[in-house]
Design an enzyme around this catalytic site. Structure first.
Site, PDB file in Angstrom:
ATOM      1  N   VAL A   1      -1.711  -2.004  -4.756  1.00  0.00           N
ATOM      2  CA  VAL A   1      -1.604  -1.279  -6.019  1.00  0.00           C
ATOM      3  C   VAL A   1      -2.478  -1.977  -7.051  1.00  0.00           C
ATOM      4  CG1 VAL A   1      -0.063  -0.453  -7.836  1.00  0.00           C
ATOM      5  CG2 VAL A   1       0.749  -0.569  -5.471  1.00  0.00           C
ATOM      6  N   LYS A  16      -2.735   3.438  -6.085  1.00  0.00           N
ATOM      7  CA  LYS A  16      -2.087   2.951  -4.869  1.00  0.00           C
ATOM      8  C   LYS A  16      -2.886   3.434  -3.667  1.00  0.00           C
ATOM      9  CE  LYS A  16       2.500   2.609  -2.732  1.00  0.00           C
ATOM     10  NZ  LYS A  16       3.921   2.985  -2.865  1.00  0.00           N
ATOM     11  N   ASP A 110      15.641   4.801   0.464  1.00  0.00           N
ATOM     12  CA  ASP A 110      15.320   3.374   0.350  1.00  0.00           C
ATOM     13  C   ASP A 110      15.510   2.910  -1.090  1.00  0.00           C
ATOM     14  OD1 ASP A 110      14.645   0.932   1.443  1.00  0.00           O
ATOM     15  OD2 ASP A 110      12.493   1.209   1.184  1.00  0.00           O
TER      16      ASP A 110
END
Length: 280
Positions: A1, A16, A110
């Site tokens: 990033v 990214k 996540d």
């Protein structure tokens, strides 16, 4: 990033991209494209905004808003502890973001402190941004989910996810309960030397009450976190919207304690501790 500048507008964002030696991996490219497709659909102040995407010389990339500030994980590792009011404020913002994602059929899968960005100079409730939907779309349909394959982070994983079973939106609510526990206690309820040990605890060991590790947690919040950490998804709040309403009620109707909660260093026993009866 990378920090990036739009050559047309001059605005600053975060770029990214996959490292060159990984860009040829079909699985990683698929995950990268999945994150782009997910972010295209989601618009909420507490979700990192997608600005642009594409591919340059065979390397996929996307640009997202730049959030200057630490992750929640970095704050916790630095020793930062959160009051119950701060915990409720952050959880309310994240739950509202999850409602938007769930309304689009997206399960994050996540949710953890390292995926929660806290903007510099902001309060936890106003400045939090949920990031990294990379595995949400990739494993989001029945055709793509392989039973028996575990995807996620062990310390912030729902029991059904740890079992490799199909999950729904309530897996994200369990993960948010783990995040709230960690904000108050300084660590999630289940730890272990090996990921397999943590996964076993997520599946079989009842979570302790956060009030066994932290002083000053209102009984209403203690009970709500306990509900979020129920092994049976049916025992958790039914939706992110329901969770927002419960958190708002606690924030509105529970008076703030005179002293901030702090971790009990002498009684910070997390794993396998019998839960006390509900406080009345």
């Amino acid at each position: 990033v990378y920090e990036a500048v739009d050559s047309t507008s001059g605005s600053v964002g975060a770029g990214k991209l996959l490292a060159t030696h990984l860009a040829d991996d079909p699985g990683l490219r698929a995950r990268f494209r999945a994150e782009i497709e997910t972010l295209k659909e989601l618009r909420h102040p507490a979700i990192v905004q997608l600005l642009a995407f594409g591919e340059e010389d065979g390397q996929p990339y996307f640009a997202m808003e730049l959030v200057r500030g630490p992750t929640l994980e970095q704050l916790l590792r630095s020793g930062r502890r959160f009051t119950w009011k701060e915990t409720v404020a952050l959880a309310t913002s994240v739950a509202r973001a999850l409602k938007v994602a769930h309304d689009h059929g997206v399960i994050h899968r996540d949710l953890k402190p390292s995926n929660l960005l806290v903007a510099e100079g902001s309060t936890p409730g106003d400045g939090v941004k949920l990031a990294d939907f990379g595995i949400a779309k990739l494993f989001g349909s029945t055709a793509q989910t392989a039973h028996g394959n575990i995807v996620g982070t062990a310390e912030y994983m729902a029991p059904e996810q740890a079992a490799g079973a199909a999950v729904d939106h309530r897996a994200d609510l369990y993960a948010l309960g783990l995040v709230m526990f960690a904000m108050l206690a300084g660590r999630p309820p289940f730890r272990g030397v090996q990921a397999t040990e943590v996964i076993r605890k997520q599946r079989t060991t009842p979570a302790p009450r956060v009030s066994t590790a932290v002083q000053g947690v209102p009984p209403e919040l203690d009970t709500l976190i306990d509900r979020l950490l129920a092994k049976d998804p049916d025992a958790r709040p039914g939706s992110a919207l329901a969770l927002v309403r419960l958190l708002t009620a606690i924030d509105t109707h529970v008076p703030e304690a005179e002293s901030c909660p702090s971790a009990r260093d002498d009684k910070l026993v997390i794993d396998g501790l019998p839960r006390p009866p509900p406080r009345r």
